[in-house]
Each structure stands twice: as C-alpha cells, then as structure tokens.
Design a protein around this motif. Sequence first.
Motif, PDB file in Angstrom:
ATOM      1  N   CYS A   1       6.813  -4.006   9.571  1.00  0.00           N
ATOM      2  CA  CYS A   1       5.577  -4.148  10.699  1.00  0.00           C
ATOM      3  C   CYS A   1       6.030  -3.278  11.873  1.00  0.00           C
ATOM      4  O   CYS A   1       7.068  -3.327  12.279  1.00  0.00           O
ATOM      5  CB  CYS A   1       5.662  -5.548  11.096  1.00  0.00           C
ATOM      6  SG  CYS A   1       4.183  -6.097  12.091  1.00  0.00           S
ATOM      7  N   PRO A   2       5.149  -2.463  12.193  1.00  0.00           N
ATOM      8  CA  PRO A   2       5.252  -1.530  13.250  1.00  0.00           C
ATOM      9  C   PRO A   2       5.411  -2.037  14.626  1.00  0.00           C
ATOM     10  O   PRO A   2       6.437  -1.511  15.653  1.00  0.00           O
ATOM     11  CB  PRO A   2       4.087  -0.499  13.151  1.00  0.00           C
ATOM     12  CG  PRO A   2       3.026  -1.383  12.316  1.00  0.00           C
ATOM     13  CD  PRO A   2       3.835  -2.126  11.688  1.00  0.00           C
ATOM     14  N   ASP A   3       5.020  -3.195  14.909  1.00  0.00           N
ATOM     15  CA  ASP A   3       5.331  -4.171  16.015  1.00  0.00           C
ATOM     16  C   ASP A   3       6.320  -5.127  15.729  1.00  0.00           C
ATOM     17  O   ASP A   3       6.184  -6.197  16.169  1.00  0.00           O
ATOM     18  CB  ASP A   3       4.144  -4.710  16.671  1.00  0.00           C
ATOM     19  CG  ASP A   3       3.480  -5.772  15.804  1.00  0.00           C
ATOM     20  OD1 ASP A   3       3.529  -5.762  14.606  1.00  0.00           O
ATOM     21  OD2 ASP A   3       2.547  -6.160  16.326  1.00  0.00           O
TER      22      ASP A   3
ATOM     23  N   ILE B   1      11.782 -21.445   9.187  1.00  0.00           N
ATOM     24  CA  ILE B   1      11.127 -20.288   8.101  1.00  0.00           C
ATOM     25  C   ILE B   1      12.546 -19.533   7.356  1.00  0.00           C
ATOM     26  O   ILE B   1      13.435 -19.538   8.075  1.00  0.00           O
ATOM     27  CB  ILE B   1      10.296 -19.181   8.624  1.00  0.00           C
ATOM     28  CG1 ILE B   1      10.974 -18.226   9.771  1.00  0.00           C
ATOM     29  CG2 ILE B   1       9.053 -19.919   9.143  1.00  0.00           C
ATOM     30  CD1 ILE B   1       9.980 -17.245  10.214  1.00  0.00           C
ATOM     31  N   VAL B   2      12.216 -18.980   6.074  1.00  0.00           N
ATOM     32  CA  VAL B   2      13.145 -18.008   5.639  1.00  0.00           C
ATOM     33  C   VAL B   2      12.717 -16.543   6.111  1.00  0.00           C
ATOM     34  O   VAL B   2      11.559 -16.424   5.826  1.00  0.00           O
ATOM     35  CB  VAL B   2      13.334 -18.108   4.406  1.00  0.00           C
ATOM     36  CG1 VAL B   2      14.424 -17.043   3.600  1.00  0.00           C
ATOM     37  CG2 VAL B   2      13.975 -19.528   3.834  1.00  0.00           C
ATOM     38  N   TYR B   3      13.534 -15.825   6.925  1.00  0.00           N
ATOM     39  CA  TYR B   3      12.741 -14.674   7.381  1.00  0.00           C
ATOM     40  C   TYR B   3      13.350 -13.610   6.635  1.00  0.00           C
ATOM     41  O   TYR B   3      14.621 -13.346   6.754  1.00  0.00           O
ATOM     42  CB  TYR B   3      13.088 -14.572   9.104  1.00  0.00           C
ATOM     43  CG  TYR B   3      12.516 -13.334   9.531  1.00  0.00           C
ATOM     44  CD1 TYR B   3      11.164 -12.995   9.544  1.00  0.00           C
ATOM     45  CD2 TYR B   3      13.419 -12.454  10.228  1.00  0.00           C
ATOM     46  CE1 TYR B   3      10.631 -11.754  10.053  1.00  0.00           C
ATOM     47  CE2 TYR B   3      13.015 -11.241  10.825  1.00  0.00           C
ATOM     48  CZ  TYR B   3      11.423 -10.918  10.621  1.00  0.00           C
ATOM     49  OH  TYR B   3      11.014  -9.659  11.317  1.00  0.00           O
ATOM     50  N   ILE B   4      12.751 -12.607   6.093  1.00  0.00           N
ATOM     51  CA  ILE B   4      13.088 -11.502   5.495  1.00  0.00           C
ATOM     52  C   ILE B   4      12.472 -10.161   6.009  1.00  0.00           C
ATOM     53  O   ILE B   4      11.317 -10.122   6.053  1.00  0.00           O
ATOM     54  CB  ILE B   4      12.654 -11.277   4.081  1.00  0.00           C
ATOM     55  CG1 ILE B   4      13.493 -12.796   3.029  1.00  0.00           C
ATOM     56  CG2 ILE B   4      13.135 -10.220   3.222  1.00  0.00           C
ATOM     57  CD1 ILE B   4      12.985 -13.056   1.671  1.00  0.00           C
ATOM     58  N   LYS B   5      13.479  -9.514   6.325  1.00  0.00           N
ATOM     59  CA  LYS B   5      12.925  -8.189   7.202  1.00  0.00           C
ATOM     60  C   LYS B   5      13.279  -7.038   6.246  1.00  0.00           C
ATOM     61  O   LYS B   5      14.358  -6.704   5.966  1.00  0.00           O
ATOM     62  CB  LYS B   5      13.710  -8.061   8.411  1.00  0.00           C
ATOM     63  CG  LYS B   5      13.276  -6.829   9.263  1.00  0.00           C
ATOM     64  CD  LYS B   5      14.211  -6.836  10.699  1.00  0.00           C
ATOM     65  CE  LYS B   5      13.642  -5.843  11.614  1.00  0.00           C
ATOM     66  NZ  LYS B   5      14.421  -5.706  12.587  1.00  0.00           N
TER      67      LYS B   5
END
Length: 322
Positions: free
Chosen positions: A46-48, A63-67
């Motif tokens: 995501c650009p932001d 949440i499970v956050y995957i970047k």
Amino acid sequence: MPITPSPLVSVVIPCYNATQYIAETLNSLRAQKFRDFEVILVNDGCPDTENLERALEPYRDEIVYIKSGKWASISSSRNTGINASQARYVAFLDSDDAWEPDYLSVLVGILEANPSIDLVYPNATYFGDTAWTGATFMEKYPIEGEVTIEKLVRRECVIFISVTARRESLIRAGLFDPLIRGGEDWDVWVRVVRTGGKIAYDRRPLARYRLREGSMSADKLDLLRNGLAVCQKYLNMSDLTAEERGWWETCAQTYRANTDLVRGKQALYGKRREEAIELLTRANDVLKNPRVRAAILALRLAPALVYSYIHRRYPTEYAYLH
C-alpha cells in the motif's frame, strides 16, 4: 474479536489504497455474532502504509497483519492470506466493504450443515458514491437454480468476492491466478466448479458492497479487457469439452463487441465520425441492439445533432478523450 488460536474461519482482507474505509470494514467484523474466526489483513504494498498502519493501531491485537514489500496483485494478496490460514473455512472481505452482523453465522452455518457445498455467497446491498445505493446485488445480477459452469461462463450467474469457502476446495481449484488482474474471482469460481465443487447462495443481504465512481469509461474498458483475458485463458486450455469451448468463444465474442461499443462511444464523443460508425457497427453485428442501430443511422444522417446530444447527455464521461 481477539485472535483465536485455532479458528474455524479465516477472514482474508487484501488492502491497497483503502485506508479511509478500513475502520468501517473491521468494525463490521467486531459486530459479528459468530466469533470463532481470525482476521488476516494483507498490506499489498500500500503506498500510504504509514497512514494505514496508524488506522490499524486500535485493531492490531485483533488481526494477523502481513506486510508485503511491494504491490503484486490482489490475487497474490488473497493467496498470501489463504496460505497463512489453517482454518477450515476462508471468507473474503474487501477492505472497503463490510458485513452485516449475521454474515458469518449464516454462511458458516450453511457450510457446516451441508458438507457437499464448497462455497457460498450471500446477497449484498450497494452503498457509496453510486446511483445503485440501496439496491441489492441480486436485483442487478439475479440467479435461479443451480450454479453451473455454463451459467458462470455465460455470466448468468455473477458472484461478487464476499464469499465463504472451504479452504481445501480453493486449494484444489488452484487458488487465485496472479496473472489475471481483473476477473480473478470469476476465474476461481469457474475452477471451483470444474474441479468438482458445488457453489450455493443465500438471498439475504448479508454484505455491504461499496461502489466508488471514477472515470467510468476507463473502468469499463479495463473490465472488458480483463474479462476477455479470462476468456482467452480458458480458450488456450486443451482439456475443454466442445461445449465449454463454445461457451467461452461466445463469451469472448461478447466481450470484444462491448469493447468496440465503448471505444465507439469514445470516438463519437471525440467527433471521429467514421471511426465511431465502424466501431459501433462492428459491435452491433454481435449485440443486435436497436438503440445502437438507431445511433449509427443518426450518425450517418445528422452527426451534428448526435454530437450535441451526446455532450449534453454525458458531459464528463468521455471528456478526457476529447
């Protein structure tokens, strides 16, 4: 919605350029009556990202956050979420949509009670910046009877992304195709049925489907090109039955005709008379639309009147091409 160690359902949310909507989406999960689920949110480059992660702060324990490092495709993001899940069921939720509180309880209940069903989708209510606000998905895309390959290919059955499916069925179908940039969900639904799966639906409006208007003509062309790409993928397959090939050939022909129709309207807006006549005529050889036939005749006899009408009726839709 605390993180569940061994959830029955994984809710997969790909996120790209939807930071302003993500809280509404996640709050709809907090309101679910069914609680045995986890949320896997995939940041697809995501650009932001900084703003997104700030918006996610109140939910990070839930949440499970995957970047991911950079944007790949929405198909890749959904596949990342599916592969990270160990749940029996996977439910898809786009980052600008939302669910009604009964969504999971109804759809998971259907799957639990019917082992032969591989995927189920509900009705949805449109909302957002659109003339369709308040209408339902099944009013626009009605469905009757069994979901078959023929209905899917002929677009007699259109399924939006907010489905709940057996994870093993998605894996058997081959997951989402990263090479398809639009219509990737249509492609998966076809493969679910082609690999022996059964798709069901529920007519209750259990989801809220946001529509955001941008450049309508550009969007139309992009959708048509993507749809044609899906058709071509199947036409390149060697294991299609003769009947399936016929369906896909007809579908591809219709997509090409609608592409010519949109390009013809663009040419008409730009006062490129001969190009407009050629494109609209070619389109209508397939579509057989009386209104298009009348437009072609009017363009031959009184082009100035047609141009005046088009610019009054559609003052901005094709303006960027003028």
